[in-house]
Scaffold this active site. Structure first.
Site, PDB file in Angstrom:
ATOM      1  N   SER A 200       9.371  15.457  12.221  1.00  0.00           N
ATOM      2  CA  SER A 200       8.054  16.025  12.520  1.00  0.00           C
ATOM      3  C   SER A 200       7.994  17.513  12.197  1.00  0.00           C
ATOM      4  O   SER A 200       6.907  18.071  12.042  1.00  0.00           O
ATOM      5  CB  SER A 200       7.715  15.819  14.009  1.00  0.00           C
TER       6      SER A 200
ATOM      7  N   ASP B  27      -2.470 -12.092  20.193  1.00  0.00           N
ATOM      8  CA  ASP B  27      -2.739 -12.700  21.491  1.00  0.00           C
ATOM      9  C   ASP B  27      -3.641 -13.932  21.348  1.00  0.00           C
ATOM     10  O   ASP B  27      -3.342 -15.002  21.874  1.00  0.00           O
ATOM     11  CB  ASP B  27      -3.508 -11.658  22.314  1.00  0.00           C
TER      12      ASP B  27
ATOM     13  N   GLU C 232       3.957   9.910   7.824  1.00  0.00           N
ATOM     14  CA  GLU C 232       2.906  10.886   7.443  1.00  0.00           C
ATOM     15  C   GLU C 232       2.334  11.586   8.670  1.00  0.00           C
ATOM     16  O   GLU C 232       1.138  11.873   8.737  1.00  0.00           O
ATOM     17  CB  GLU C 232       1.822  10.204   6.619  1.00  0.00           C
TER      18      GLU C 232
ATOM     19  N   ARG D 273       0.839  -1.211   0.000  1.00  0.00           N
ATOM     20  CA  ARG D 273       0.000   0.000   0.000  1.00  0.00           C
ATOM     21  C   ARG D 273       0.870   1.256   0.000  1.00  0.00           C
ATOM     22  O   ARG D 273       0.547   2.272  -0.627  1.00  0.00           O
ATOM     23  CB  ARG D 273      -0.974  -0.020   1.184  1.00  0.00           C
TER      24      ARG D 273
ATOM     25  N   GLY E  42      10.493  13.277  -1.217  1.00  0.00           N
ATOM     26  CA  GLY E  42      11.485  13.561  -0.187  1.00  0.00           C
ATOM     27  C   GLY E  42      11.172  14.813   0.612  1.00  0.00           C
ATOM     28  O   GLY E  42      11.409  15.932   0.141  1.00  0.00           O
TER      29      GLY E  42
ATOM     30  N   ALA F  41      -2.720  11.553   0.963  1.00  0.00           N
ATOM     31  CA  ALA F  41      -2.061  10.290   1.328  1.00  0.00           C
ATOM     32  C   ALA F  41      -2.534   9.815   2.700  1.00  0.00           C
ATOM     33  O   ALA F  41      -2.750   8.617   2.922  1.00  0.00           O
ATOM     34  CB  ALA F  41      -0.548  10.481   1.321  1.00  0.00           C
TER      35      ALA F  41
ATOM     36  N   GLY G 166       0.677 -19.114  20.479  1.00  0.00           N
ATOM     37  CA  GLY G 166       2.024 -19.247  19.895  1.00  0.00           C
ATOM     38  C   GLY G 166       2.006 -19.020  18.386  1.00  0.00           C
ATOM     39  O   GLY G 166       2.907 -18.389  17.819  1.00  0.00           O
TER      40      GLY G 166
ATOM     41  N   PRO H  70      17.352  13.999   8.065  1.00  0.00           N
ATOM     42  CA  PRO H  70      17.885  13.349   9.260  1.00  0.00           C
ATOM     43  C   PRO H  70      17.579  14.149  10.544  1.00  0.00           C
ATOM     44  O   PRO H  70      17.280  13.567  11.576  1.00  0.00           O
ATOM     45  CB  PRO H  70      19.392  13.284   8.983  1.00  0.00           C
TER      46      PRO H  70
END
Ligand code: TGC
Ligand code: FAD
Length: 385
Positions: free
Chosen positions: A138, A338, A365, A90, A130, A244, A342, A134
């Protein structure tokens, strides 16, 4: 029964139902058989973009340029069907559609649209977006990537990180500060193989392993001045992120739906203490919570998509559903893990993969907390970023 419990499908036209049904068939026939291997071995097959292109689902809200020209509701439901298989697939669909084709369609020149949109719609060309750096995730306003006008060209310098698709991209949409115009944030289109441009892969991801993520490094990258988009300021990328984020709100519920299906299947077949797990009150209590949250979240997505199709949605509504869908889907995936005991951690049962993927979707996002702060600012008038 789970999916249409509140009869939301009554909002869909027969054509929309056909698009969703064919996307589901595509996802089940083409994506589902490969996901366990792709995820385990971090395989990203570029043909997936071409297959999506042949389905006609890339850039589905765009009119013309070989795109579907359908509604945001259809877009969201396509995202849901793809994410029912895996959030990584997606992601590939979202970035190409909402974050590359969409800005070119919104802010591009006719020449840019004719050159790039049909190629992106067919999946022959892969795009990336982009924004994150770095030291500025936010808070993209602080970005240091910059562009300097140089006659008929711009020279770009800087680096972006955590960029979906960048190692395999043919077209890089990079947001940078224009030093020659008061440091205004603008969008620049860079083609692969431009000198000074590299896009190394980020290794070691334990989430979203079926989608490739990388950096974008720019060292005196020279592009023609015609490669700029016609928008200034952060509203450029954020207007695309609104679309988006709407897709993500629906998409995560696809992952949740897949977990719920698995739990129902499992608990109606596995016996403990001489009874099916599904006969146990604690299991039914958890299932009731999961199915309720899924349906309430999906209803809110339909409502916001219908408002957006009518130009009545505001970005804060999208923050509300992006955050809610991610958190509720994470909770559903966690409870599913849960209930499967296992087996819940085994690749064969899929829920653990959805759980680890949703950790990323909750972050990208705009993190869940950033969306809470966007809502806090809207409802109180005080910004607390
Ligand atoms: P602020 O001062 O509030 O706003 C700056 C300008 O932007 C406009 N704006 C919006 N416009 C449209 N839609 C929105 N949602 C908008 N939000 C803000 C605003 O009106 C203003 O315009 P103008 O004309 O007045 O200049 O901005 P701020 O610097 O205080 O930041 C606010 C904050 C923290 C909410 C924002 O920076 C934020 O949302 N941060 C989260 C970062 C983020 O979402 N990054 C996403 C990177 S892309 C990605 O993750 C892709 S993953 C895809 C995948 O693989 O599927
Ligand atoms: P930070 O901003 O450093 O945040 C760290 C923590 O601090 C978070 O919990 C956050 O909520 C909290 N925080 C931050 N500010 C505040 C505040 N003011 N008050 C309280 N808490 C705060 N980006 C792109 O541009 N393009 C892409 O294609 C893309 N794809 C991605 C794919 C993957 C797999 C991942 C993981 C990320 C991708 N991103 C992409 C980047 C993504 O958008 C960022 O990771 C995200 O916006 C958060 O930024 P950060 O990681 O720098 O975290």
């Amino acid at each position: 029964m789970i999916k249409n419990f509140l009869k939301l499908e009554k909002f869909l036209s027969s054509e929309q139902k056909m698009i969703i049904d064919s996307t589901k068939a595509f996802a089940n026939q083409y994506l589902k058989p490969r996901i366990i291997n792709d995820y385990k071995n971090e395989i990203v097959d570029k043909n997936i973009f071409k297959e999506m292109g042949q389905m006609g689902i890339l850039g589905p809200t765009i009119k013309g340029y070989n795109c579907l020209g359908d509604s945001y509701l259809t877009y969201g439901l396509i995202a849901k069907e793809i994410e029912a298989i895996d959030s990584g697939y997606r992601s590939m669909f979202s970035v190409q559609s909402s974050l590359v084709m969409n800005p070119i369609n919104k802010y591009g020149s006719e020449e840019q649209k004719n050159k790039y949109l049909p190629e992106l719609a067919s999946g022959n060309m892969i795009g990336c977006f982009g924004l994150t750096e770095p030291d500025h995730g936010s808070n993209p306003a602080g970005m240091i990537t910059n562009a300097q006008k140089d006659g008929n060209h711009y020279i770009l310098n800087g680096s972006k990180t955590w960029i979906s698709n960048s190692p395999i991209a043919d077209l890089f949409l990079v947001w940078a500060k224009d030093k020659s115009d008061d440091n205004k944030i603008k969008g620049f289109l860079i083609e692969k193989n431009t000198s000074g441009l590299t896009a190394p892969k980020i290794d070691g991801k334990l989430s979203l392993r079926a989608s490739v993520t990388g950096m974008i490094m720019m060292d005196d990258v020279k592009i023609p001045k015609e490669n700029i988009l016609q928008v200034e300021g952060l509203k450029g990328p954020f207007n695309c992120l609104n679309d988006a984020r709407l897709g993500i709100s629906f998409g995560t519920l696809g992952a949740a739906e897949s977990c719920i299906d698995q739990v129902i299947d499992y608990t109606t077949q596995r016996k403990q203490f001489n009874q099916f797990l599904a006969e146990k009150q604690l299991i039914q209590f958890k299932l009731a919570d999961m199915i309720t949250e899924y349906n309430l979240a999906l209803s809110s997505c339909y409502q916001v998509a219908l408002l957006k199709d009518n130009n009545e949605a505001i970005p804060e509504m999208i923050s509300m559903i992006k955050r809610n869908s991610c958190q509720k889907s994470l909770d559903i995936a966690r409870k599913s893990r849960d209930i499967l005991g296992g087996n819940g951690i085994s690749e064969e049962y899929n829920v653990f993969r959805h759980l680890t993927n949703l950790e990323t979707v909750n972050t990208y996002e705009g993190t869940a907390d950033i969306h809470a702060l966007i809502l806090g600012k809207f409802f109180t008038g005080f910004s607390s970023f």
